[in-house]
Design a protein around this motif. Structure first.
Motif, short mmCIF file in Angstrom:
data_model
loop_
_atom_site.label_atom_id
_atom_site.label_comp_id
_atom_site.label_asym_id
_atom_site.label_seq_id
_atom_site.Cartn_x
_atom_site.Cartn_y
_atom_site.Cartn_z
N GLU A 122 6.26 2.34 -6.92
CA GLU A 122 7.22 1.84 -5.97
C GLU A 122 8.45 2.96 -6.01
O GLU A 122 8.77 3.52 -6.80
CB GLU A 122 7.80 0.75 -6.20
CG GLU A 122 6.55 -0.33 -6.60
CD GLU A 122 7.13 -1.83 -7.03
OE1 GLU A 122 8.39 -2.02 -7.16
OE2 GLU A 122 6.60 -2.58 -7.52
N MET A 123 8.81 3.10 -4.49
CA MET A 123 9.92 3.91 -4.00
C MET A 123 11.13 3.33 -4.09
O MET A 123 11.31 2.15 -3.71
CB MET A 123 9.46 4.41 -2.71
CG MET A 123 10.14 5.89 -2.41
SD MET A 123 9.72 6.56 -0.78
CE MET A 123 10.35 8.00 -0.75
N ALA A 124 12.31 4.27 -4.36
CA ALA A 124 13.47 3.82 -4.59
C ALA A 124 14.45 5.05 -4.41
O ALA A 124 13.97 6.04 -4.54
CB ALA A 124 13.98 2.87 -5.66
N ALA A 125 15.58 4.65 -3.89
CA ALA A 125 16.59 5.98 -3.68
C ALA A 125 17.80 5.54 -4.34
O ALA A 125 18.03 4.35 -4.35
CB ALA A 125 16.53 6.04 -2.23
N VAL A 126 18.34 6.67 -4.85
CA VAL A 126 19.77 6.40 -5.36
C VAL A 126 20.62 7.49 -4.46
O VAL A 126 20.41 8.53 -4.52
CB VAL A 126 19.87 7.05 -6.85
CG1 VAL A 126 21.39 6.84 -7.23
CG2 VAL A 126 19.06 5.88 -7.69
N PRO B 21 13.53 -2.31 -1.65
CA PRO B 21 12.50 -1.21 -1.67
C PRO B 21 12.54 -0.05 -0.57
O PRO B 21 13.49 -0.36 0.29
CB PRO B 21 11.06 -2.29 -1.44
CG PRO B 21 11.77 -3.27 -0.56
CD PRO B 21 13.10 -3.57 -0.97
N LEU B 22 11.92 0.86 -0.76
CA LEU B 22 11.90 1.81 0.17
C LEU B 22 10.44 2.41 0.56
O LEU B 22 9.65 2.50 -0.02
CB LEU B 22 12.60 3.27 -0.51
CG LEU B 22 13.43 4.25 0.46
CD1 LEU B 22 14.53 3.80 1.14
CD2 LEU B 22 13.69 5.26 -0.61
N GLU B 23 10.44 2.45 2.07
CA GLU B 23 9.18 2.89 2.66
C GLU B 23 9.08 4.63 2.72
O GLU B 23 7.99 5.19 2.18
CB GLU B 23 9.07 2.52 4.18
CG GLU B 23 9.21 0.82 4.10
CD GLU B 23 7.82 0.40 3.65
OE1 GLU B 23 6.68 0.89 3.58
OE2 GLU B 23 7.89 -0.67 2.91
N SER B 24 10.09 5.02 3.23
CA SER B 24 10.15 6.61 3.02
C SER B 24 11.44 7.29 2.91
O SER B 24 12.67 6.43 2.93
CB SER B 24 9.47 7.15 4.31
OG SER B 24 10.22 6.80 5.42
#
Length: 713
Positions: A307-311, A366-369
């Motif tokens: 799964e994608m995430a961003a900091v 969550p993050l799609e892109s």
């Protein structure tokens, strides 16, 4: 036997019986005639007062008896005469047939209670009884009663003044006692806090008025009975009309019990507030670093599944300047407004946290892109760049953002946070008010920076710093007129470029001690040069923030015994950006001492001409960037021509940096430039090579003088 004799015997028998009766009654007895003469008495009367058998006789007067009694230690509180007068008055006052009682003190501290009744035939019949023991017992009982009353008062005060509600029930479930806090907590009506009230009646009332419990009223009462039946200490928390009550059950040996009740609503609220503050920032109420890292850790499992995430790591630009110039109160308001704007740019599923100072972080999930993170970063930069109006002042700040994407940039919290921080550093180095994604290699660059910083902290101690000197050629004099001191650092078997370590030294403040060493070392070296040659030393804007730069310059000149007129201090335009009064004052003070002030890298800033108005410089140094294409570009030639002409009109000398060809030299000479500096004439030289150069020049000058003199002769 004659009748007379029989009568006499009868009277004698009666007298004996009377005497026997009088002697055997358990108290003293005596009779006083109406004339206060002793008529009759018994042994107990004599014993009470201490009379011997031979001391009293029939017909003795009351006064005589009182005097005898006083001599034996009785009536000491009154004296014989006082007692006699009081006693006779008492007897005379009691001739109506009533029984009168009084008490008197006799020897040994004993108390005698007397009771007398008047009879016309006999006079006063008096009984005397020792009531000392009885009085003592009565006094003890009275004292015990008083003490019990006092204890009850103290107990009542203690019970009603403790902060907890308290009640006691007997083995049959009847109320024995309860205090005022208990009544107040449950708002019990008077009928329910009287001794003898049944527990079921109180429990039913509590359920009816809002006691929080599952089930029915009967279920609640059964549960309480089960707690009591277990005969164990118990502690429960329940709610009553939105309040939290802590109840503790304490069984007693006789089958009864005591329970305490405490309203802990405020305590629970305080505990909840403390838990909140432990994970939230006090100024903005945003989650703090602890909460952010915990939420990051919970994200690791999803990152591990792909799964994608961003900091996003965020840092306000120019915030320190706001704090330093406008104060911390304004700085706090900037932080609050910035946090509100940041919150407005995030999504409902994002976590925004304040890490401390002017640093924030966002966890996007969550993050799609990656474009989702970029869009949020764009919104943030736009939102923060809008001016703030605080206390009537317009404040302009920006924000720099570093972005790390998981799982590509890491799946562990530490890795993502570190990479976002590296990206933030890159964004700041690229001019601020922008964002940058993490890229491979950033870590190596940061490690290199940290290595340089660590080495710089020890460079002075290890004597790794050294100075080289580049001469400046005076075109009119055709000789060296000035020498610029340039800093070099030999570290780990290589010479670190000033381009690498000077910015780091300025950021960390290490430039202050390093700059002091450079100034003192340059002045010391210049003292050994010919008197007409000046030394030029570069000053960092950071050095002007030190408390006494002027004092440092005076000290360096004094220690080296170098005249102030032989020192040139080179500053850049960035020093004058804020046009600080303290900076301008320091420059004027230095110039008043005789020190020459030079503007370095002229023409590369935004407001060079305005700075020439703010301070009367002695020299303008034309940046080397204009020399590179001087011979090929007309605009460069025009700029050089204009700067030199400007310097001449303002009475300032000019130095052309980066002169490397004869053609460049000819062009700046033709325009009237004062000095040139560059590899055409000389590269930077170590002290020994410079000394040889200066000695050669001196010898050549001396030879020229000798030749001229010879020609003249």
């Amino acid at each position: 036997m004659r009748a007379e004799d029989a009568g006499s015997l009868s009277e004698m028998a009666e007298a004996l019986l009377l005497d026997a009766a009088l002697e055997n009654i358990p108290y003293g007895f005596c009779v006083w005639s109406p004339q206060f003469r002793l008529v009759m008495w018994n042994k107990n009367w004599r014993d009470l007062y201490g009379f011997r058998l031979d001391q009293v006789h029939r017909g003795m007067s009351l006064e005589e008896v009182v005097e005898l009694s006083a001599r034996l230690g009785n009536h000491h509180e009154h004296g014989s005469q006082g007692f006699y007068e009081a006693y006779t008055a008492e007897l005379l006052a009691n001739r109506g047939g009533a029984r009168y009682k009084s008490q008197e003190m006799v020897h040994g501290g004993r108390v005698i209670e007397t009771a007398h009744v008047y009879s016309e035939a006999l006079g006063w019949v008096v009984t005397h009884e020792d009531v000392t023991a009885e009085l003592a017992r009565t006094e003890i009982v009275a004292k015990r009663k008083l003490e019990l009353e006092r204890q009850n008062i103290r107990l009542d005060a203690a019970v009603n003044n403790i902060s907890q509600g308290l009640c006691m029930f007997d083995p049959r479930g009847r109320l024995v006692i309860c205090n005022q806090p208990y009544i107040k907590i449950y708002n019990l009506p008077e009928r329910l806090h009287k001794p003898g009230t049944q527990l079921e009646d109180i429990l039913g009332h509590l359920f009816d008025v809002g006691m929080s419990a599952s089930g029915t009223r009967e279920d609640y009462i059964v549960w309480r009975r089960e707690v009591i039946a277990r005969r164990e200490f118990g502690k429960t928390v329940h709610e009553l009309n939105g309040r939290v009550i802590l109840m503790q059950h304490h069984p007693m040996k006789d089958g009864g019990w005591v329970s305490t009740h405490e309203d802990i609503t405020e305590q629970r609220q305080t505990e909840a507030r403390i838990r909140h503050l432990a994970r939230h920032d006090a100024l903005t109420d945003l989650p703090n670093r602890i909460e952010f890292l915990e939420q990051m850790a919970k994200t690791e499992a999803g990152l591990g599944r792909g799964e994608m995430a961003a900091v996003l790591y965020l840092d306000l630009d120019h915030f320190k300047a706001v704090n330093d110039t406008l104060g911390h109160a304004v700085g706090d308001e900037v932080i609050k407004q910035a946090s509100a704007r940041l919150w407005g740019t995030t999504r409902e599923t994002d976590l925004l946290a304040r890490l401390g100072g002017d640093e924030f972080a966002i966890l996007m999930r969550p993050l799609e892109s990656a474009s989702d993170a970029a869009r949020v970063a764009d919104r943030i930069i736009k939102a923060i760049s809008a001016p703030m109006n605080i206390a009537g002042q317009q404040i302009d700040i920006g924000i720099s953002i570093g972005i790390a994407l998981g799982p590509g940039d890491g799946i562990k919290t530490d890795t993502l946070v570190k990479n976002a921080d590296l990206a933030l550093y890159k964004a700041k180095s690229e001019g601020r008010s922008t964002y940058h994604f993490f890229e491979a290699g950033m870590d190596a660059a940061l490690q290199q920076r940290r290595t340089i910083e660590a080495g710089l902290r020890l460079a002075l101690q290890r004597q790794e710093l050294r100075l080289v000197y580049q001469p400046l050629l005076g075109l009119k004099e055709n000789r060296v007129t000035c020498v610029e001191a340039l800093l070099r650092w030999d570290h780990d078997d290589r010479t670190v470029s000033p381009v690498e370590f000077i910015p780091i030294a300025e950021e960390t403040g290490l430039i202050v001690p390093i700059g002091e060493w450079v100034l003192r070392e340059a002045c010391k070296s210049a003292a050994s040069w010919p008197d007409e040659i000046r030394v030029a030393v570069n000053l960092s804007p950071v050095q002007f923030k030190s408390r006494d730069l002027v004092g440092l310059v005076k000290s360096a000149l004094s220690d080296a015994r170098l005249p102030a007129t032989r020192l040139e201090l080179e500053i850049t335009e960035s020093l004058l950006l804020a046009e600080s009064e303290s900076v301008l004052k320091a420059l004027h003070d230095l110039r008043a001492m005789g020190v020459r002030i030079s503007m370095d890298d002229f023409g590369t800033g935004y407001s060079s001409l305005s700075y020439l108005r703010s301070f009367p410089f002695d020299k303008i140094k034309i940046d080397r960037s204009f020399m590179a294409d001087l011979t090929s570009r007309q605009d460069s030639q025009a700029i050089i021509r204009a700067v030199i002409g400007l310097g001449q009109s303002l009475g300032m000398s000019t130095t052309a940096e980066g002169v490397e060809t004869e053609e460049q030299l000819a062009m700046v000479r033709a325009q009237g430039c004062s000095e040139v500096q560059g590899f055409l004439f000389s590269p930077p030289l170590p002290p020994t090579a410079l000394a040889n150069l200066l000695q050669g020049e001196a010898a050549r000058a001396e030879a020229e003088v000798w030749t001229e003199r010879k020609k003249a002769s």
